[in-house]
Design a protein around this motif. Sequence first.
Motif, PDB file in Angstrom:
ATOM      1  N   ARG A  51       1.032  -1.160  -0.175  1.00 31.92           N
ATOM      2  CA  ARG A  51       0.245   0.233  -0.202  1.00 31.92           C
ATOM      3  C   ARG A  51       1.278   1.333  -0.429  1.00 31.92           C
ATOM      4  O   ARG A  51       0.334   2.001   0.344  1.00 31.92           O
ATOM      5  CB  ARG A  51      -0.759  -0.004   1.423  1.00 31.92           C
ATOM      6  CG  ARG A  51      -1.817  -1.104   1.696  1.00 31.92           C
ATOM      7  CD  ARG A  51      -3.150  -1.185   2.324  1.00 31.92           C
ATOM      8  NE  ARG A  51      -3.606  -2.067   2.269  1.00 31.92           N
ATOM      9  CZ  ARG A  51      -4.948  -2.171   3.018  1.00 31.92           C
ATOM     10  NH1 ARG A  51      -5.277  -0.865   3.996  1.00 31.92           N
ATOM     11  NH2 ARG A  51      -5.820  -2.864   3.279  1.00 31.92           N
ATOM     12  N   THR A 103      -4.732   1.637  -2.597  1.00 28.26           N
ATOM     13  CA  THR A 103      -3.736   2.938  -3.106  1.00 28.26           C
ATOM     14  C   THR A 103      -4.534   3.678  -3.943  1.00 28.26           C
ATOM     15  O   THR A 103      -4.813   5.014  -3.179  1.00 28.26           O
ATOM     16  CB  THR A 103      -2.822   2.235  -3.722  1.00 28.26           C
ATOM     17  OG1 THR A 103      -3.724   1.658  -5.394  1.00 28.26           O
ATOM     18  CG2 THR A 103      -1.974   1.397  -3.099  1.00 28.26           C
ATOM     19  N   THR A 121       2.499   2.962  -2.180  1.00 27.33           N
ATOM     20  CA  THR A 121       2.619   3.545  -3.850  1.00 27.33           C
ATOM     21  C   THR A 121       1.215   5.108  -3.207  1.00 27.33           C
ATOM     22  O   THR A 121       0.401   4.989  -2.863  1.00 27.33           O
ATOM     23  CB  THR A 121       1.463   3.368  -4.969  1.00 27.33           C
ATOM     24  OG1 THR A 121       2.114   1.667  -4.701  1.00 27.33           O
ATOM     25  CG2 THR A 121       1.293   3.377  -6.109  1.00 27.33           C
ATOM     26  N   ASP A 122       1.436   5.891  -3.477  1.00 27.72           N
ATOM     27  CA  ASP A 122       1.107   7.893  -3.616  1.00 27.72           C
ATOM     28  C   ASP A 122       1.254   7.793  -4.168  1.00 27.72           C
ATOM     29  O   ASP A 122       1.872   8.699  -4.912  1.00 27.72           O
ATOM     30  CB  ASP A 122       2.643   8.365  -2.381  1.00 27.72           C
ATOM     31  CG  ASP A 122       1.781  10.109  -2.418  1.00 27.72           C
ATOM     32  OD1 ASP A 122       0.681   9.439  -2.050  1.00 27.72           O
ATOM     33  OD2 ASP A 122       2.303  10.318  -1.514  1.00 27.72           O
TER      34      ASP A 122
END
Length: 315
Positions: free
Chosen positions: A165, A253, A167-168
């Motif tokens: 998780r 995400t 991923t931004d």
Amino acid sequence: MAFAAQRPWIQNATLRDNILCGHSMDRKRYDQVISACALEPDIALLPAGDLTEIGERGVTLSGGQKQRVNMARAIYSNAEMVLLDDPLSSLDVHVGGHVFESGIMGLLRECNRTVVLVTNQLQYLQHADVVIVIEEGEITHRGPYNSLSVKNQWWSRQFILPMDRSTDINNIEEERALLQKQINLKRGSKHANGKEGPDAGVSSGGENFSVGERQLFCLARAFLRRSRILIMDEATASIDTETGNKLHELLTTAFADRTVITIAHRVDSILESDRIVVMSKGKVVEFDTPNNLLDDKDGVFSSLVLASERGQTTL
């Protein structure tokens, strides 16, 4: 040959006529088929039972009901070969398991009828005499179930659920790039307008694409709109496990700050939800967090998860 299509074909006639489809009535066999396809509770709710008129294209029936009527027609026929195109995708684990055991393994296999089952649900593969794996339109494996092994790349990928998780996503361009990476639409094949890839033409109703690919189109459209609320109605029912896992990663995400309402029969796709509503016969029977529902060993949701796990552990 009898054929149960992925998109159920329903006539504007009675439910009984949809099943018989021109064949004479054999009451004993008819009742066996109704039971095997778990249609008894549905028929009991219809105003005129199985003599109830079904609207054009089955508008008065749910997706699962239409699929089971579709299955019942194929099973009731006298065809020596029965082709079933992903007929269990719209059914929950209990009903799907019953139809598979009583209908496919029971009425069809016990009568020595040849069954070709197209499916993305791996728990049924162990019952096949021969398993054929098709990737991007090509056969990549053919043999008995026990010939599949962890050395087979496709087989190994089916059991890897991405859970990263980290991923931004800072802007829409990053999200578009992630979407393109996660959703693998048809590559290298020409369609209605003779073009390939994203420029390929889509015919009326998307008939030149599979049901799973059409679901991906709808998901891509919904994802890119960036709405505050996303409602997914059985959106991944006809999608293979590997692609479903990629979509799951995308949702956790890109949509972490959005409200996502998922209607699904695949319990593994909703286990990480904040709240789960369990419905039966049009009524809410359970509503709580996943952990609280799982703690109730006698609950409906807990039994669905247990049945699903039993199916997976047999792999």
